[in-house]
Design a protein around this motif. Structure first.
Motif, PDB file in Angstrom:
ATOM      1  N   TRP A 155      25.058   7.528  49.098  1.00  0.00           N
ATOM      2  CA  TRP A 155      25.580   8.003  50.387  1.00  0.00           C
ATOM      3  C   TRP A 155      25.762   9.523  50.341  1.00  0.00           C
ATOM      4  N   ARG A 156      26.352  10.016  49.256  1.00  0.00           N
ATOM      5  CA  ARG A 156      26.572  11.460  49.131  1.00  0.00           C
ATOM      6  C   ARG A 156      25.253  12.224  49.109  1.00  0.00           C
ATOM      7  N   ASP A 157      24.317  11.772  48.277  1.00  0.00           N
ATOM      8  CA  ASP A 157      23.033  12.471  48.167  1.00  0.00           C
ATOM      9  C   ASP A 157      22.295  12.495  49.500  1.00  0.00           C
ATOM     10  N   ASN A 158      22.274  11.373  50.184  1.00  0.00           N
ATOM     11  CA  ASN A 158      21.551  11.320  51.452  1.00  0.00           C
ATOM     12  C   ASN A 158      22.289  12.022  52.581  1.00  0.00           C
ATOM     13  N   ALA A 159      23.610  12.140  52.451  1.00  0.00           N
ATOM     14  CA  ALA A 159      24.357  12.950  53.423  1.00  0.00           C
ATOM     15  C   ALA A 159      23.968  14.428  53.271  1.00  0.00           C
ATOM     16  N   ILE A 160      23.826  14.861  52.034  1.00  0.00           N
ATOM     17  CA  ILE A 160      23.394  16.241  51.776  1.00  0.00           C
ATOM     18  C   ILE A 160      21.979  16.460  52.314  1.00  0.00           C
ATOM     19  N   VAL A 161      21.085  15.522  51.995  1.00  0.00           N
ATOM     20  CA  VAL A 161      19.703  15.636  52.465  1.00  0.00           C
ATOM     21  C   VAL A 161      19.647  15.625  53.989  1.00  0.00           C
ATOM     22  N   GLY A 162      20.388  14.713  54.621  1.00  0.00           N
ATOM     23  CA  GLY A 162      20.396  14.629  56.075  1.00  0.00           C
ATOM     24  C   GLY A 162      20.903  15.885  56.733  1.00  0.00           C
ATOM     25  N   THR A 163      21.899  16.519  56.116  1.00  0.00           N
ATOM     26  CA  THR A 163      22.426  17.760  56.680  1.00  0.00           C
ATOM     27  C   THR A 163      21.383  18.866  56.626  1.00  0.00           C
ATOM     28  N   MET A 185      19.846  10.026  58.728  1.00  0.00           N
ATOM     29  CA  MET A 185      19.926  10.239  60.171  1.00  0.00           C
ATOM     30  C   MET A 185      21.369  10.134  60.673  1.00  0.00           C
ATOM     31  N   LEU A 186      22.110   9.147  60.167  1.00  0.00           N
ATOM     32  CA  LEU A 186      23.494   8.993  60.608  1.00  0.00           C
ATOM     33  C   LEU A 186      24.360  10.177  60.176  1.00  0.00           C
ATOM     34  N   MET A 187      24.271  10.540  58.903  1.00  0.00           N
ATOM     35  CA  MET A 187      25.097  11.636  58.404  1.00  0.00           C
ATOM     36  C   MET A 187      24.630  12.981  58.966  1.00  0.00           C
ATOM     37  N   GLY A 188      23.323  13.131  59.120  1.00  0.00           N
ATOM     38  CA  GLY A 188      22.815  14.352  59.735  1.00  0.00           C
ATOM     39  C   GLY A 188      23.262  14.494  61.178  1.00  0.00           C
ATOM     40  N   LEU A 238      26.070  13.503  62.400  1.00  0.00           N
ATOM     41  CA  LEU A 238      27.461  13.957  62.411  1.00  0.00           C
ATOM     42  C   LEU A 238      27.542  15.472  62.244  1.00  0.00           C
ATOM     43  N   ALA A 239      26.708  16.009  61.346  1.00  0.00           N
ATOM     44  CA  ALA A 239      26.673  17.454  61.155  1.00  0.00           C
ATOM     45  C   ALA A 239      26.185  18.149  62.417  1.00  0.00           C
ATOM     46  N   LEU A 240      25.174  17.581  63.070  1.00  0.00           N
ATOM     47  CA  LEU A 240      24.662  18.153  64.321  1.00  0.00           C
ATOM     48  C   LEU A 240      25.726  18.093  65.423  1.00  0.00           C
ATOM     49  N   ALA A 241      26.452  16.979  65.493  1.00  0.00           N
ATOM     50  CA  ALA A 241      27.501  16.847  66.511  1.00  0.00           C
ATOM     51  C   ALA A 241      28.616  17.858  66.284  1.00  0.00           C
ATOM     52  N   PHE A 242      28.928  18.126  65.019  1.00  0.00           N
ATOM     53  CA  PHE A 242      29.958  19.125  64.713  1.00  0.00           C
ATOM     54  C   PHE A 242      29.545  20.502  65.225  1.00  0.00           C
ATOM     55  N   PHE A 271      21.550   9.879  65.776  1.00  0.00           N
ATOM     56  CA  PHE A 271      22.591   8.859  65.676  1.00  0.00           C
ATOM     57  C   PHE A 271      22.057   7.526  66.176  1.00  0.00           C
ATOM     58  N   CYS A 272      21.397   7.541  67.329  1.00  0.00           N
ATOM     59  CA  CYS A 272      20.834   6.304  67.881  1.00  0.00           C
ATOM     60  C   CYS A 272      19.774   5.729  66.951  1.00  0.00           C
ATOM     61  N   ALA A 273      18.878   6.586  66.472  1.00  0.00           N
ATOM     62  CA  ALA A 273      17.802   6.115  65.591  1.00  0.00           C
ATOM     63  C   ALA A 273      18.369   5.575  64.281  1.00  0.00           C
ATOM     64  N   GLY A 274      19.335   6.285  63.702  1.00  0.00           N
ATOM     65  CA  GLY A 274      19.927   5.848  62.438  1.00  0.00           C
ATOM     66  C   GLY A 274      20.668   4.548  62.580  1.00  0.00           C
TER      67      GLY A 274
END
Length: 322
Positions: A72-80, A195-198, A200-204, A49-52
């Motif tokens: 945004w959708r594609d990179n959210a999937i990749v980040g997850t 990094m940002l979307m990933g 969020l998944a990690l925080a969940f 989150f900090c890096a992103g």
């Protein structure tokens, strides 16, 4: 109108490969130290989150094009897949698996890349040499785990090893998905979104595991804080962004050569700084894995099959349309 994207100079590739070789070899040590006093998924979430956020702010200041909703959708999937499934599981596993061993097991990453590309629609079946390399890679991992060994050496955590192998699978899927996602966002913007979307998944996952209630800031060691900051600034901002850039400008087979050097760097640093043992079994398993990776990544036919659609091929850099 067709825009021709100029191929980066050789010096850019040299610096980029040196970065992922050396930096990612040291991040295994950083993760191992960080998770000593910081819960793993929460540590990874805060790191990315900090890096992103820092990278996104820099790119906005430079007026880099904002991603489209599809990007945004594609990179959210990749980040997850890359960060939750890849880095998150590695951080969790390194609570019980030494950093050097973790890097050696992740050395079989090119095998997962080949398998994922093979399973992808339109993917090609690997030749017999690649098949042999893939088999050797798993033999090397099995030898490292060596469940039949009952000597003085402390046995490795099987759960941790399985977690690392699953991380390899998630990372391979996310990487190949990124290769086929079109139109693609600018590499560094893609990294920031991932990094940002990933995170969020990690925080969940961290919340589900109750890690927010487990963390005690006053008990986080100075070593863990230092490792955490290093992972943000060097491992994430420099390393992950470099990886994303290389995945757009080189082939997965060539990018996967970081598996040659990362384990060596990780094992040496683990031995020097954390007193992680280097046994004959470790050396023998490492040799098997490195030989396997060399076989897989040096097959010219597979390198061409893994070349990015519309991107630089194994021997040339054709024009790319946007």
């Amino acid at each position: 109108m067709i825009a021709v994207e100029k191929r980066p100079p050789p010096s850019a590739f040299l610096l980029a490969f040196a970065a992922i070789y050396l930096i990612w070899g040291s991040t295994y040590l950083g993760i191992r130290v960080a998770v000593q006093t910081i819960p793993p998924f929460l540590m990874a979430a805060a790191r990315f989150f900090c890096a992103g956020l820092l990278l996104l702010a820099f790119l906005k200041a430079k007026k880099v094009a904002w991603p489209t909703p599809k990007q945004w959708r594609d990179n959210a999937i990749v980040g997850t897949f890359l960060l939750l499934g890849g880095n998150g599981l590695v951080a969790w596993a390194e609570q019980t698996v030494p950093s050097g061993i973790t890097a050696l097991v992740i050395g079989v990453q090119p095998v997962f890349m080949v398998m994922t590309e093979w399973a992808w629609p339109g993917g090609l079946r690997p030749n017999w040499a690649v098949m042999v390399g893939m088999a050797l890679g798993f033999v090397g991992v099995a030898w490292l785990a060596a469940p039949w060994e009952t000597g003085a050496a402390q046995p490795l955590s099987i759960a941790g090893l399985v977690g690392i192998l699953c991380a390899c699978g998630f990372w391979a899927f996310g990487s190949i998905y990124l290769r086929h996602a079109k139109p693609s966002a600018p590499p560094f913007m893609a990294s920031a979104v991932q990094m940002l979307m990933g995170s969020l998944a990690l925080a969940f996952v961290a919340a589900v595991r109750g890690e927010f209630g487990l963390v005690d800031v006053s008990r986080i060691s100075g070593h863990s804080w230092f490792a955490f900051v290093y992972l943000i600034l060097i491992g994430s901002l420099v390393g992950f962004s470099t990886f994303a850039w290389l995945m757009k400008h080189s082939t997965p087979a060539r990018v996967a050569t970081y598996a040659y050097v990362n384990p060596v760097v990780a094992v040496i640093l683990g031995y020097l700084l954390l007193d992680e043992p280097i046994s004959r079994r470790t050396v023998f398993g490492a040799i098997i894995i490195v030989v396997a990776v060399v076989i897989v990544t040096t097959q010219k036919t597979k390198a061409k099959a893994l070349a990015p659609p519309g991107g630089p091929g194994a021997d040339a850099a054709p024009a790319r349309t946007r």
